[in-house]
Design a protein around this motif. Structure first.
Motif, PDB file in Angstrom:
ATOM      1  N   ALA A 245       0.832  -1.212   0.000  1.00 16.94           N
ATOM      2  CA  ALA A 245       0.000   0.000   0.000  1.00 16.94           C
ATOM      3  C   ALA A 245       0.862   1.255   0.000  1.00 16.94           C
ATOM      4  CB  ALA A 245      -0.934  -0.014   1.200  1.00 16.94           C
ATOM      5  N   ALA A 246       1.908   1.253   0.829  1.00 17.82           N
ATOM      6  CA  ALA A 246       2.814   2.411   0.871  1.00 17.82           C
ATOM      7  C   ALA A 246       3.514   2.577  -0.480  1.00 17.82           C
ATOM      8  CB  ALA A 246       3.833   2.222   1.983  1.00 17.82           C
ATOM      9  N   PHE A 247       3.899   1.461  -1.073  1.00 18.66           N
ATOM     10  CA  PHE A 247       4.527   1.498  -2.392  1.00 18.66           C
ATOM     11  C   PHE A 247       3.567   2.070  -3.434  1.00 18.66           C
ATOM     12  CE2 PHE A 247       5.116  -1.171  -6.358  1.00 18.66           C
ATOM     13  CZ  PHE A 247       6.068  -0.320  -6.923  1.00 18.66           C
ATOM     14  N   SER A 248       2.316   1.618  -3.406  1.00 19.74           N
ATOM     15  CA  SER A 248       1.333   2.079  -4.383  1.00 19.74           C
ATOM     16  C   SER A 248       1.103   3.578  -4.280  1.00 19.74           C
ATOM     17  CB  SER A 248       0.020   1.326  -4.189  1.00 19.74           C
ATOM     18  OG  SER A 248      -0.925   1.700  -5.175  1.00 19.74           O
ATOM     19  N   ARG A 249       1.046   4.091  -3.054  1.00 17.18           N
ATOM     20  CA  ARG A 249       0.839   5.528  -2.876  1.00 17.18           C
ATOM     21  C   ARG A 249       2.018   6.322  -3.430  1.00 17.18           C
ATOM     22  NH1 ARG A 249      -1.165   3.726   2.174  1.00 17.18           N
ATOM     23  NH2 ARG A 249       0.828   4.197   3.197  1.00 17.18           N
ATOM     24  N   HIS A 257      -0.131   7.084 -11.886  1.00 15.92           N
ATOM     25  CA  HIS A 257      -1.013   5.914 -11.993  1.00 15.92           C
ATOM     26  C   HIS A 257      -0.495   4.835 -11.048  1.00 15.92           C
ATOM     27  CE1 HIS A 257       2.019   3.667 -14.312  1.00 15.92           C
ATOM     28  NE2 HIS A 257       2.240   4.806 -14.947  1.00 15.92           N
ATOM     29  N   PRO A 258      -1.371   3.917 -10.610  1.00 15.13           N
ATOM     30  CA  PRO A 258      -0.941   2.894  -9.652  1.00 15.13           C
ATOM     31  C   PRO A 258      -0.034   1.854 -10.306  1.00 15.13           C
ATOM     32  CG  PRO A 258      -3.195   2.505 -10.331  1.00 15.13           C
ATOM     33  CD  PRO A 258      -2.803   3.827 -10.922  1.00 15.13           C
ATOM     34  N   SER A 263       2.004  -2.982 -14.129  1.00 12.88           N
ATOM     35  CA  SER A 263       2.212  -4.428 -14.110  1.00 12.88           C
ATOM     36  C   SER A 263       1.299  -5.116 -15.112  1.00 12.88           C
ATOM     37  CB  SER A 263       1.958  -4.963 -12.699  1.00 12.88           C
ATOM     38  OG  SER A 263       2.229  -6.357 -12.636  1.00 12.88           O
ATOM     39  N   ALA A 264       0.030  -4.684 -15.200  1.00 10.80           N
ATOM     40  CA  ALA A 264      -0.923  -5.280 -16.128  1.00 10.80           C
ATOM     41  C   ALA A 264      -0.500  -5.022 -17.577  1.00 10.80           C
ATOM     42  CB  ALA A 264      -2.316  -4.716 -15.892  1.00 10.80           C
TER      43      ALA A 264
END
Length: 267
Positions: A245-249, A257-258, A263-264
């Motif tokens: 979560a911290a990485f995503s933020r 963008h997340p 990755s997708a």
């Protein structure tokens, strides 16, 4: 804290290898007779007195002003012309170089030593010549980076930081172990400096705060790892984030963008 810093053959701190590992160098040979109107950004000239001069424009695009500055003098003949495109995380090294490097090779024998076989590959084409040309150009780039670092060609930025022996120690620590739980105190300790002295000197030399540089380095690695197909959770741990979560933020703040989207796309 134990970080396995790489050393060079003389046992001293290797300031470049962890970055060079992340460079991607693509080389296109340009026929010397067509070089003037082409986007070649590496040229080797010979003067009437048999002296050699190397000119390199590190930027991605060679503009009209750069082409003029890279052109031969009246008594010079073009021996080698190539387009070198550099990508990857380590390209920060390249962006720290001056706009144009012009080097008289008689004054730089270690560069001259690798340029001579490069000229030979063009003058006497043989089997495997393109592969040899590619690899020799990669070595030329590495030696140009050494030259710029050792000669103080960069006023600020990564190369300028690496040219400072104490700041270099902290930078190598970051590059070699991005997942380490670095704090300002630990980085200052790696540099052998007080926290205040380290913070001020790092910003003056590199143009960023130590923790800001660390964050950007981690996120650049993260993006490259996501592009290579690694999962978000794995990348978060590799790059030293406390949780996905911290990485995503942090990733979303930096790139807009997340990480799941990146990755997708890689998949």
């Amino acid at each position: 804290m134990s970080v396995p810093y790489r050393t060079s053959f003389n046992g001293k701190l290797d300031r470049l290898s962890s970055l060079i590992d992340r460079l991607r160098v693509q080389v296109t040979n340009v026929p010397a007779g067509c070089a003037d109107g082409h986007t070649a950004n590496l040229k080797i000239y010979r003067t009437e007195g048999q002296g050699l001069r190397l000119v390199f424009c590190p930027s991605r695009e060679v503009g009209a002003a750069d082409r003029q500055a890279m052109g031969p003098a009246a008594d010079e003949t073009t021996l080698v012309a190539a387009r070198i495109a550099i990508t990857g995380i380590g390209r920060q090294l390249i962006s720290a170089l001056p706009g144009i490097l012009s080097i008289t090779l008689s004054e730089e024998p270690y560069l001259n030593a690798v340029v001579m076989p490069l000229i030979e590959e063009v003058a006497v084409p043989r089997c495997g010549g393109q592969a040899a040309f590619q690899r020799l150009c990669e070595v030329v780039v590495i030696r140009l980076l050494r030259h710029a670092m050792e000669e103080g060609k960069a006023d600020t930025g990564l190369l300028n930081g690496l040219s400072h022996p104490r700041i270099a120690a902290a930078l190598v620590a970051i590059h070699e172990a991005p997942g380490e739980a670095w704090t300002l105190e630990k980085l200052a300790e790696a540099a052998g400096m007080s926290r205040t002295q380290f913070s001020v000197t790092f910003r003056e030399r590199v143009g960023a705060t130590p923790m800001g540089y660390l964050s950007n380095w981690r996120l650049d690695i993260a993006r490259a790892e996501l592009d290579a197909g690694r999962q978000v959770k794995s990348v978060a741990g590799l790059c030293g984030f406390a949780s996905p979560a911290a990485f995503s933020r942090a990733y979303s703040r930096r790139f807009g963008h997340p990480p799941k989207k990146r990755s997708a796309a890689a998949a």
